[in-house]
Design a protein around this motif. Structure first.
Motif, PDB file in Angstrom:
ATOM      1  N   ILE A 163     -34.144  42.565  -9.377  1.00  0.00           N
ATOM      2  CA  ILE A 163     -34.703  41.743 -10.455  1.00  0.00           C
ATOM      3  C   ILE A 163     -34.701  40.272 -10.048  1.00  0.00           C
ATOM      4  CG2 ILE A 163     -34.474  41.073 -12.874  1.00  0.00           C
ATOM      5  CD1 ILE A 163     -33.017  43.732 -13.358  1.00  0.00           C
ATOM      6  N   HIS A 164     -33.563  39.809  -9.518  1.00  0.00           N
ATOM      7  CA  HIS A 164     -33.475  38.405  -9.092  1.00  0.00           C
ATOM      8  C   HIS A 164     -34.589  38.064  -8.103  1.00  0.00           C
ATOM      9  CE1 HIS A 164     -29.789  37.476 -11.142  1.00  0.00           C
ATOM     10  NE2 HIS A 164     -29.103  38.406 -10.512  1.00  0.00           N
ATOM     11  N   MET A 165     -34.805  38.954  -7.131  1.00  0.00           N
ATOM     12  CA  MET A 165     -35.778  38.636  -6.080  1.00  0.00           C
ATOM     13  C   MET A 165     -37.205  38.854  -6.545  1.00  0.00           C
ATOM     14  SD  MET A 165     -33.906  39.471  -2.475  1.00  0.00           S
ATOM     15  CE  MET A 165     -32.856  40.869  -2.850  1.00  0.00           C
ATOM     16  N   ALA A 166     -37.443  39.859  -7.383  1.00  0.00           N
ATOM     17  CA  ALA A 166     -38.791  40.060  -7.917  1.00  0.00           C
ATOM     18  C   ALA A 166     -39.227  38.857  -8.739  1.00  0.00           C
ATOM     19  CB  ALA A 166     -38.850  41.334  -8.757  1.00  0.00           C
ATOM     20  N   ARG A 167     -38.260  38.201  -9.378  1.00  0.00           N
ATOM     21  CA  ARG A 167     -38.558  37.057 -10.247  1.00  0.00           C
ATOM     22  C   ARG A 167     -38.245  35.721  -9.577  1.00  0.00           C
ATOM     23  NH1 ARG A 167     -36.497  39.779 -16.034  1.00  0.00           N
ATOM     24  NH2 ARG A 167     -38.000  41.512 -15.932  1.00  0.00           N
ATOM     25  N   SER A 168     -38.010  35.769  -8.275  1.00  0.00           N
ATOM     26  CA  SER A 168     -37.808  34.558  -7.473  1.00  0.00           C
ATOM     27  C   SER A 168     -36.671  33.688  -8.001  1.00  0.00           C
ATOM     28  CB  SER A 168     -39.106  33.735  -7.396  1.00  0.00           C
ATOM     29  OG  SER A 168     -39.118  32.909  -6.246  1.00  0.00           O
ATOM     30  N   GLU A 169     -35.570  34.341  -8.405  1.00  0.00           N
ATOM     31  CA  GLU A 169     -34.431  33.624  -8.977  1.00  0.00           C
ATOM     32  C   GLU A 169     -33.390  33.244  -7.932  1.00  0.00           C
ATOM     33  OE1 GLU A 169     -34.756  35.779 -13.388  1.00  0.00           O
ATOM     34  OE2 GLU A 169     -33.216  36.423 -11.949  1.00  0.00           O
ATOM     35  N   TRP A 170     -33.539  33.756  -6.716  1.00  0.00           N
ATOM     36  CA  TRP A 170     -32.621  33.412  -5.622  1.00  0.00           C
ATOM     37  C   TRP A 170     -33.389  32.683  -4.513  1.00  0.00           C
ATOM     38  CZ3 TRP A 170     -29.399  38.559  -4.805  1.00  0.00           C
ATOM     39  CH2 TRP A 170     -28.459  38.668  -5.834  1.00  0.00           C
ATOM     40  N   GLY A 171     -34.113  31.650  -4.893  1.00  0.00           N
ATOM     41  CA  GLY A 171     -34.947  30.963  -3.902  1.00  0.00           C
ATOM     42  C   GLY A 171     -36.313  31.598  -3.859  1.00  0.00           C
ATOM     43  N   PRO A 172     -37.279  30.944  -3.176  1.00  0.00           N
ATOM     44  CA  PRO A 172     -38.650  31.462  -3.162  1.00  0.00           C
ATOM     45  C   PRO A 172     -38.748  32.849  -2.542  1.00  0.00           C
ATOM     46  CG  PRO A 172     -38.431  29.486  -1.762  1.00  0.00           C
ATOM     47  CD  PRO A 172     -37.102  29.742  -2.393  1.00  0.00           C
ATOM     48  N   SER A 173     -39.345  33.777  -3.271  1.00  0.00           N
ATOM     49  CA  SER A 173     -39.540  35.133  -2.770  1.00  0.00           C
ATOM     50  C   SER A 173     -40.855  35.241  -2.009  1.00  0.00           C
ATOM     51  CB  SER A 173     -39.513  36.134  -3.926  1.00  0.00           C
ATOM     52  OG  SER A 173     -38.219  36.220  -4.486  1.00  0.00           O
ATOM     53  N   VAL A 174     -40.973  36.336  -1.244  1.00  0.00           N
ATOM     54  CA  VAL A 174     -42.163  36.595  -0.435  1.00  0.00           C
ATOM     55  C   VAL A 174     -43.049  37.575  -1.196  1.00  0.00           C
ATOM     56  CG1 VAL A 174     -43.022  37.441   1.776  1.00  0.00           C
ATOM     57  CG2 VAL A 174     -40.803  36.256   1.678  1.00  0.00           C
ATOM     58  N   TYR A 175     -44.218  37.103  -1.630  1.00  0.00           N
ATOM     59  CA  TYR A 175     -45.127  37.962  -2.409  1.00  0.00           C
ATOM     60  C   TYR A 175     -46.330  38.369  -1.573  1.00  0.00           C
ATOM     61  CZ  TYR A 175     -42.350  36.479  -6.414  1.00  0.00           C
ATOM     62  OH  TYR A 175     -41.302  36.238  -7.273  1.00  0.00           O
ATOM     63  N   ASN A 234     -13.678  40.744  -7.858  1.00  0.00           N
ATOM     64  CA  ASN A 234     -14.489  40.092  -8.876  1.00  0.00           C
ATOM     65  C   ASN A 234     -15.957  40.427  -8.640  1.00  0.00           C
ATOM     66  OD1 ASN A 234     -15.845  38.358 -10.585  1.00  0.00           O
ATOM     67  ND2 ASN A 234     -14.614  36.572 -10.104  1.00  0.00           N
ATOM     68  N   THR A 235     -16.508  41.258  -9.530  1.00  0.00           N
ATOM     69  CA  THR A 235     -17.900  41.701  -9.386  1.00  0.00           C
ATOM     70  C   THR A 235     -18.857  40.971 -10.319  1.00  0.00           C
ATOM     71  OG1 THR A 235     -17.864  43.438 -11.086  1.00  0.00           O
ATOM     72  CG2 THR A 235     -16.975  44.010  -8.923  1.00  0.00           C
ATOM     73  N   VAL A 236     -18.347  40.021 -11.106  1.00  0.00           N
ATOM     74  CA  VAL A 236     -19.138  39.416 -12.179  1.00  0.00           C
ATOM     75  C   VAL A 236     -20.181  38.448 -11.629  1.00  0.00           C
ATOM     76  CG1 VAL A 236     -19.040  37.984 -14.251  1.00  0.00           C
ATOM     77  CG2 VAL A 236     -17.254  39.681 -13.823  1.00  0.00           C
ATOM     78  N   SER A 237     -21.429  38.621 -12.081  1.00  0.00           N
ATOM     79  CA  SER A 237     -22.525  37.746 -11.651  1.00  0.00           C
ATOM     80  C   SER A 237     -22.909  36.733 -12.721  1.00  0.00           C
ATOM     81  CB  SER A 237     -23.753  38.586 -11.274  1.00  0.00           C
ATOM     82  OG  SER A 237     -23.472  39.388 -10.151  1.00  0.00           O
ATOM     83  N   ALA A 238     -22.234  36.769 -13.856  1.00  0.00           N
ATOM     84  CA  ALA A 238     -22.472  35.791 -14.926  1.00  0.00           C
ATOM     85  C   ALA A 238     -21.512  34.617 -14.765  1.00  0.00           C
ATOM     86  CB  ALA A 238     -22.282  36.450 -16.288  1.00  0.00           C
ATOM     87  N   ILE A 262     -22.444  36.879  -7.496  1.00  0.00           N
ATOM     88  CA  ILE A 262     -23.027  35.535  -7.311  1.00  0.00           C
ATOM     89  C   ILE A 262     -23.605  35.066  -8.639  1.00  0.00           C
ATOM     90  CG2 ILE A 262     -24.659  34.125  -6.015  1.00  0.00           C
ATOM     91  CD1 ILE A 262     -24.662  36.227  -3.840  1.00  0.00           C
ATOM     92  N   PRO A 263     -22.868  34.237  -9.384  1.00  0.00           N
ATOM     93  CA  PRO A 263     -23.392  33.713 -10.652  1.00  0.00           C
ATOM     94  C   PRO A 263     -24.512  32.699 -10.415  1.00  0.00           C
ATOM     95  CG  PRO A 263     -20.991  33.524 -10.538  1.00  0.00           C
ATOM     96  CD  PRO A 263     -21.483  33.833  -9.158  1.00  0.00           C
TER      97      PRO A 263
END
Length: 346
Positions: free
Chosen positions: A44-56, A243-247, A269-270
């Motif tokens: 989800i993060h990568m599909a929505r480019s939330e972790w830096g610019p994604s490759v589309y 610690n698995t929390v991403s929030a 990774i929050p």
């Protein structure tokens, strides 16, 4: 090679049918007909480019289990008909100290991700497992030592190794007191592994409704982190906290729960960086250890361990057409504990 799949054309586009090309099977490659693909929150993060610019266009998916349908002339580790897995990366520089020591995930030049990246030529994009086939160098493919439960094996290739690796690195075993922070896709695997390794496991959660599941998965204790009366006796109590929390959350309140020389193993990774009070570490010689998946050798070790001890993920199998609904449910924590796509529905 023409391949059918599902992907996104932009960060605001839904996941939808998409056709694309993969390279032909080379001398060192195997062709995997994909049977199941897990759905990771990072998709989800990568599909929505939330972790830096994604490759589309982007085709997510890096928890892949399938069957080998073709092999290159130089292939020796796989034969047609074998089960094979594709995990989070599919290549690396192969020459740096990390690669040479079997820790390709920490490649000095950067590993080649299974999707949302480029092959070593820097030009050809990688596309993931929401698709019918994958071509991969045999050196970066995994043997699947299971004959059934393959849908529940797929998430081991990310959620499994992400929690197995730090626990093994820390030497978790009998006599240790281990807390797992967060019961989700990662957390449920962390509980299973820590319990299997012989540790006394405590689940730390904000959700009282998760207590029954935590105990079913192997936790001996359950603590509601919002209840000060439950938290107070745990000061200086644990050898390790995974610690698995991403929030966004306050690390400092959990560092207090570690013994002298206790370690917090960080895999979530929050969206915002943590703030750490130095005295929390210095006062008890505590440490925070980051960890990211595992190399090919360790991932194979993890799969073999899981097959020997009958450890698989808790999954909900979905059809490919339901992927956007699955994304919405993941964001609401409405899954126990990993969605897996049955690729027959592609």
């Amino acid at each position: 090679m023409q391949v059918n799949g599902y992907g996104a054309l932009s960060k605001t586009a839904p996941i939808a049918p998409i056709d694309f090309e993969r390279r032909e099977v080379g001398a060192d490659d195997i062709l995997v007909d994909i049977m199941y693909c897990g759905v990771c929150h990072s998709d989800i993060h990568m599909a929505r480019s939330e972790w830096g610019p994604s490759v589309y266009p982007i085709v997510p998916g890096h928890e892949i289990v399938g069957r080998v349908s073709a092999i290159g002339n130089n292939v020796t580790k796989f034969k047609v008909g074998d089960l094979a897995g594709v995990a989070v990366f599919v290549d690396s520089c192969r020459t740096c100290p990390s690669c040479q020591s079997g820790m390709e995930q920490y490649c000095d030049e950067g590993m080649t991700p299974t999707y949302n990246g480029f092959y070593r030529d820097g030009v050809t994009p990688t596309f993931g497992g929401y698709s019918s086939k994958y071509v991969i160098d045999e050196k970066y493919a995994l043997h699947i030592p299971f004959t059934d439960q393959l849908e529940a094996v797929a998430p081991l290739l990310c959620a499994g190794i992400t929690t197995y690796s730090p626990l093994r690195f820390a030497g978790v075993g009998k006599g240790h007191k281990v807390a797992v922070l967060g019961l989700g896709g990662l957390g449920h695997m962390a509980v299973k592994f820590a319990a299997s390794f012989g540790a006394e496991v405590t689940m730390l959660s904000t959700s009282p409704s998760k207590e029954a599941d935590a105990r079913r998965l192997g936790a001996q204790h359950f603590v509601l982190t919002t209840d000060e009366a439950q938290m107070k006796p745990l000061k200086n109590h644990f050898d390790f906290i995974l610690n698995t929390v991403s929030a966004v959350h306050d690390l400092n309140s959990f560092l207090d729960l570690l013994k002298v020389e206790g370690k917090m193993l960080l895999v979530g990774i929050p969206p915002e960086d943590h703030s750490v009070a130095a005295d929390k570490l210095i006062s008890k010689r505590r440490s925070i250890v980051g960890s990211m998946i595992g190399g090919i050798r360790e991932t194979q070790e993890m799969l073999d361990y899981c097959a020997e001890h009958n450890i698989v993920s808790d999954v909900e199998v979905i059809a490919m057409k339901d992927i956007n609904e699955a994304y919405d449910r993941i964001l609401k924590s409405d899954v126990k504990y990993r969605f897996v796509i049955d690729m027959k529905t592609l």
